[in-house]
Design an enzyme around this catalytic site. Sequence first.
Site, short mmCIF file in Angstrom:
data_model
loop_
_atom_site.label_atom_id
_atom_site.label_comp_id
_atom_site.label_asym_id
_atom_site.label_seq_id
_atom_site.Cartn_x
_atom_site.Cartn_y
_atom_site.Cartn_z
N ASN A 176 5.86 -1.19 0.51
CA ASN A 176 5.98 -2.40 1.93
C ASN A 176 5.58 -3.12 0.11
OD1 ASN A 176 5.30 -4.49 2.72
ND2 ASN A 176 3.91 -4.25 3.59
N LYS A 232 5.74 -6.86 0.31
CA LYS A 232 5.49 -7.61 0.83
C LYS A 232 5.90 -8.71 -0.19
CE LYS A 232 1.23 -5.55 0.81
NZ LYS A 232 -0.54 -5.19 -0.03
N HIS A 276 1.08 -5.36 10.11
CA HIS A 276 0.20 -5.33 9.26
C HIS A 276 -0.96 -6.01 9.24
CE1 HIS A 276 -0.70 -5.28 5.21
NE2 HIS A 276 0.05 -4.03 4.80
N GLU A 303 -2.41 -8.24 7.51
CA GLU A 303 -1.82 -9.34 6.57
C GLU A 303 -0.73 -9.80 7.47
OE1 GLU A 303 -0.34 -8.08 2.83
OE2 GLU A 303 -1.71 -6.58 2.10
N GLU A 314 -3.91 1.41 7.82
CA GLU A 314 -3.73 1.20 6.75
C GLU A 314 -5.80 0.83 6.45
OE1 GLU A 314 -0.44 0.66 4.13
OE2 GLU A 314 -1.14 -0.93 5.47
N GLY A 324 -5.25 -3.49 -1.16
CA GLY A 324 -5.22 -4.52 -2.50
C GLY A 324 -6.22 -3.95 -3.04
N SER A 381 -4.48 0.75 -1.90
CA SER A 381 -4.45 1.38 -2.58
C SER A 381 -4.10 3.11 -3.05
CB SER A 381 -6.40 1.24 -2.57
OG SER A 381 -6.73 -0.09 -2.98
N GLY A 433 2.03 -0.54 -1.04
CA GLY A 433 1.91 -1.66 -2.09
C GLY A 433 3.05 -1.84 -3.29
N GLY A 434 1.39 -2.56 -3.61
CA GLY A 434 1.16 -2.38 -5.42
C GLY A 434 1.95 -1.70 -6.16
P1 13P Z 1 -2.10 -1.53 -1.33
O1 13P Z 1 -0.76 -0.38 -2.04
O2 13P Z 1 -1.14 -2.75 -2.46
O3 13P Z 1 -2.83 -1.40 -1.34
O4 13P Z 1 -1.34 -2.31 -0.41
C1 13P Z 1 -1.38 -1.30 0.83
C2 13P Z 1 -0.19 -2.00 2.29
O5 13P Z 1 -0.63 -2.81 2.65
C3 13P Z 1 1.14 -1.32 1.91
O6 13P Z 1 1.83 -2.23 3.55
#
Ligand code: 13P
Length: 266
Positions: free
Chosen positions: A8, A10, A102, A104, A180, A186, A224, A245-246
């Site tokens: 993802n 983002k 999600h 967010e 999640e 994050g 994470s 994510g990251g």
């Molecule tokens: P991180 O892997 O950066 O924690 O993000 C997870 C996420 O929100 C994937 O949708």
Amino acid sequence: MQAWVIGNWKQNPATRHDVNALLDDLLFAINEKEHADATSCQLMVAPSCIHIAAVNDRLRNSSVFCAAQDISAHSASTGAYTGDCSAQQIVDAGAAWTILGHSERRQYHQESHGCLLQKMTHALTQNLGVVFCIGETQVQYDAKETLAVIDAQLSVIKVLLAQNPEFIAGLSERLIIAYEPVWAIGTGKVPTVAEVSTTHRHIKQTLAGFNETLDNMTVLYGGSVNVDNADIFAADAMIDGALVGGASLKAESFLAIAMAFSRTTA
Ligand code: 13P
């Protein structure tokens, strides 16, 4: 069961140049022999809406799928909804899947269960697969409300099937759940594998209770996930992959995570 590792992206990368550089790295590494077994799990990336068509063009001859991060709640097709992008437009741009729900989106756009029901209905109407994100906040985790929160979030699927019984055909191939925990996204904090495993078992049992054809649904963990912890999550039979994510913004770490999940399904 085939593992899925989904990136993802983002609101990243900032420019088309940087998107292409990330894809260059990803496609080069996938073709490298050392990463050959990464392809034994299904890879997917979810770029920003504005990059979907270009990313899809570049992935056309690869095994990597392309997904959207969201779709319009208001219409599956067209309409006077400034700023929205519909399921039909996403499909036309080349994506076969969309992330929905999600945290967010839930947090910054106040997406409710009703809104997500609309979005899921539109996605399935346009034959767009759905990666449905669920998970509790830190406060809910501390209050031991994780399973209750998840039950409420999954009830969207129960209502969806009550309203659209025809969606059940093939739904097990078009729906993925991503658990999640909001507090793990994050932050570098992760639940224990035992906690994730228990939650995933509960999710699978709940979905099977909705309909017998949903008896072994794909449930991913997200929050994470990185090169150092991917192996321990991948080793658990209840964890069918990762939503990253990251660590998905660098080809090397994304593929290292994919390889961790490939090994357990090889
Ligand atoms: P991180 O892997 O950066 O924690 O993000 C997870 C996420 O929100 C994937 O949708």
